[in-house]
Design an enzyme around this catalytic site. Structure first.
Site, PDB file in Angstrom:
ATOM      1  N   ARG A   1     -61.184 -59.796 -71.954  1.00  0.00           N
ATOM      2  CA  ARG A   1     -62.484 -59.302 -72.396  1.00  0.00           C
ATOM      3  C   ARG A   1     -62.954 -60.125 -73.587  1.00  0.00           C
ATOM      4  NH1 ARG A   1     -64.027 -54.203 -76.102  1.00  0.00           N
ATOM      5  NH2 ARG A   1     -66.267 -54.579 -76.045  1.00  0.00           N
TER       6      ARG A   1
ATOM      7  N   HIS B   1     -60.270 -46.846 -78.194  1.00  0.00           N
ATOM      8  CA  HIS B   1     -59.633 -45.724 -78.896  1.00  0.00           C
ATOM      9  C   HIS B   1     -58.463 -46.231 -79.731  1.00  0.00           C
ATOM     10  CE1 HIS B   1     -57.984 -41.749 -79.713  1.00  0.00           C
ATOM     11  NE2 HIS B   1     -56.810 -42.232 -79.375  1.00  0.00           N
TER      12      HIS B   1
ATOM     13  N   THR C   1     -61.072 -50.471 -73.128  1.00  0.00           N
ATOM     14  CA  THR C   1     -61.572 -51.782 -73.554  1.00  0.00           C
ATOM     15  C   THR C   1     -61.040 -52.216 -74.919  1.00  0.00           C
ATOM     16  OG1 THR C   1     -63.553 -50.523 -74.157  1.00  0.00           O
ATOM     17  CG2 THR C   1     -63.665 -51.889 -72.179  1.00  0.00           C
ATOM     18  N   GLU C   2     -60.505 -51.259 -75.687  1.00  0.00           N
ATOM     19  CA  GLU C   2     -59.874 -51.588 -76.973  1.00  0.00           C
ATOM     20  C   GLU C   2     -58.808 -50.556 -77.291  1.00  0.00           C
ATOM     21  OE1 GLU C   2     -62.393 -52.214 -80.350  1.00  0.00           O
ATOM     22  OE2 GLU C   2     -63.917 -53.273 -79.191  1.00  0.00           O
ATOM     23  N   ASN C   3     -57.605 -51.029 -77.573  1.00  0.00           N
ATOM     24  CA  ASN C   3     -56.542 -50.177 -78.106  1.00  0.00           C
ATOM     25  C   ASN C   3     -55.499 -51.080 -78.751  1.00  0.00           C
ATOM     26  OD1 ASN C   3     -53.588 -48.721 -77.248  1.00  0.00           O
ATOM     27  ND2 ASN C   3     -55.077 -47.452 -78.323  1.00  0.00           N
TER      28      ASN C   3
END
EC number: 3.2.1.21
Length: 568
Positions: free
Chosen positions: A111, A345, A411-413
């Site tokens: 991404r 998250h 998409t974000e961790n």
């Protein structure tokens, strides 16, 4: 001024502190539930992420225009240590190198974001299209596809062209909707034959609140009580317009998907038997994630936002709510504009009811709540980021229940480090990923429709207001070296094995991964430690030193320095 030998003693003391720093962080404390051994569904996609301003560098090269972050970071005092993203990771010049890192990690997807001012320098398509910017993203996408890595492309990750900010006031102005749609259409036209996963906005909550409410982020405006709501209103409209543009003009021939990436912490009631705390916790999530997700899935803002902001606006003597309204036509147009939902998250908060006085209005006082953290929660890095894995599963189940179980891509961790010294043997990150990914697996077993996971982030990078003082990367980047070399942390090997096994096969295997990961990182650490100690205070080998041994090393070093000083 201290004599040379005293400075040396200080250096050694700092070094010893580094060696023992990891003892303060016990990631095994406060385990909320048992670990689940099992694998993810076939075809589950594993990835890592980045954004343009945080990694590309080349801020003024090859025809790129200024972004609001270029301007904001150059203002003294806005960023820690006055850092900027001017060069950052030099990702603009290291496409092949970074794709090779992804291939080594066995990533299924990557991404990244497209810098609007790199492609359209002024942000206005009719002014000029920068073909060198197009060429850069063409090269990156082609290398990904050639290596069987799916590109997941974010159209807006906070770097608005500065001209649009100066000319129109940025996202405060409704004209951004059409300008953003033209930019997105250009990206669909040039890259859509290879890109099948598009994200319109990354964490619009932060754009609205931190950019236009608190002023912590670019463009640094403090329009309390109104700015964030107006900006969010325009972003939601812009997202919907881009989705419809793709749906009518491009979907038939490109067969891609358009979604949005929303960030959300989980809010847990302080007292689960107290109805006011339960309502406050729900309100926390609705004012955060629901602010954007509810219009996109249901056509309008969460009722609790309309009620609270409307009531407080009336109490202030305003004739209309500070929260804008959608017309019936707009509600219909916005509803359902999401092929997949991106979820970013990181952490959780305990929430309790708190009645805020009527004073000066703001997004935060509108919510009537207080946020708390458990002091037992591990906090290895950013002051806002505590490791609370169980909150992840609850948030994912909330999304399933509230929005009809949409297709989700995480998409974000990830987790940062903010220590006296940066460790390549990042035990806390391994533990964080292990626990959070396992909670995601449990959520899938609950029936949540999660299709992929994106580790945040591939590289250490510019961390917005924190500059380079915090590191989220799987790969360490030496920012003091002009070439910005990358070094794998232990978490690289651990995450790679999760990907290879598509989950957690059994306890013995997973513990073996951890052991092998630390064997690998030790040799990389030695490379960094080979430089003179005084120039690499951040980079030392991880050695867990018992307290007595630490003191012995320190006292021996002081004694040695004293003898050398006397001899000289």
């Amino acid at each position: 001024m201290l004599p040379h030998w005293a400075l040396s003693v200080c250096h050694v003391f700092m070094w010893v502190l580094c060696l023992s720093a990891t003892e303060d962080f016990d990631s095994t404390k406060n385990d909320h539930s048992s670990f689940y051994y099992g694998t993810f569904p076939t075809g589950f996609s594993w990835g890592a992420g980045s954004s343009a301003y945080q990694t590309e560098g080349a801020w003024d090269q090859d025809g790129k225009g200024l972004s609001i972050w270029d301007v904001f970071s150059h203002k003294k005092g806005e960023i820690q240590q006055n850092d900027t993203g001017d060069s950052s990771c030099e990702g603009y010049f290291k496409v092949k190198d970074d794709v090779s890192l992804m291939k080594e990690l066995k990533l299924n997807h990557y991404r990244f974001s497209i810098s609007w001012p790199r492609v359209i320098p002024t942000g206005i398509k009719s002014d000029h299209i920068n073909e060198k910017g197009i060429q850069y993203y063409d090269e990156l996408i082609n290398h990904l596809v050639e290596n069987k890595i799916t590109p997941i492309v974010t159209l807006y990750h906070w770097d608005l062209p500065q001209v649009l900010q100066e000319k129109y006031g940025g996202w405060q102005n409704i004209s951004m909707v059409n300008h953003f749609n033209e930019f997105a259409s250009l990206c669909f036209e040039r890259f859509g034959n290879r890109v099948k996963h598009w994200i319109t906005f990354s964490n619009p909550w932060s754009v609205a609140v931190e950019g236009y409410e608190t002023g912590e982020h670019a463009p640094g405006l403090r329009l309390r009580g109104t700015g964030a709501y107006r900006v969010a209103h325009h972003i939601i409209k812009a997202h919907a317009k881009v989705w419809h543009t793709y749906d009518t003009q491009w979907r038939g021939k490109q067969e891609g998907l358009v979604g949005i990436s929303l960030s959300g912490d989980w809010g847990e009631p302080v007292d689960i038997s107290n109805q006011k705390d339960i309502e406050a916790a729900e309100r926390y999530v609705q004012f955060y994630l629901g602010w954007f997700a509810t219009p996109i899935f249901h056509g309008d803002y969460p009722q609790v936002m309309k009620d609270f902001i409307g009531r407080k606006s009336a109490q202030q003597g305003l004739w209309t709510s500070r929260l804008p309204t959608f017309s019936p036509e707009e509600k219909s147009y916005i509803r359902g504009t999401c092929d997949f939902l991106g979820i970013g998250h990181f952490t959780t908060r305990y929430i309790t009811q708190k009645n805020n006085p009527l004073g000066r209005s703001s997004y935060f006082t509108d919510r009537d709540m207080a946020e708390l953290v458990d002091p037992e929660w591990p906090d290895p890095g950013s002051e806002w980021l505590y490791s609370v894995p169980w909150g992840f599963r609850r948030l994912l189940n909330f999304v399933k229940t509230q929005y009809g179980n949409p297709m989700i891509y995480v998409t974000e961790n990830g987790v940062s480090e903010k220590m006296l010294c940066t460790e390549l043997c990042d035990e806390w990150r391994i533990q964080y990923y292990k626990d959070y990914i396992n909670e995601m697996l449990k959520a899938i077993k609950d029936g949540v429709n999660v299709k992929g996971f994106t580790a945040w982030s591939l590289l250490d990078k510019f961390e917005w207001g924190e500059g380079y003082s915090e590191r989220f990367g799987l790969y360490y980047v030496d920012f003091r070296n002009k070439n910005k070399p990358r070094y794998p942390k232990a978490s690289v090997q651990f995450y790679k094995r999760i990907i290879s096994f598509n989950g957690f096969p059994n306890q013995r295997e997973v513990e073996n991964w951890r052991r092998k990961a630390f064997e690998t990182c030790s040799s990389s650490n030695q490379l960094l430690a080979a430089d003179p100690l005084t120039s690499h205070m951040e980079m030392v080998t991880e050695i867990v030193v018992p307290t007595v041994c630490t003191l012995c090393i320190l006292l021996s070093a002081i004694f040695l320095m004293f003898l050398l000083h006397r001899r000289n």
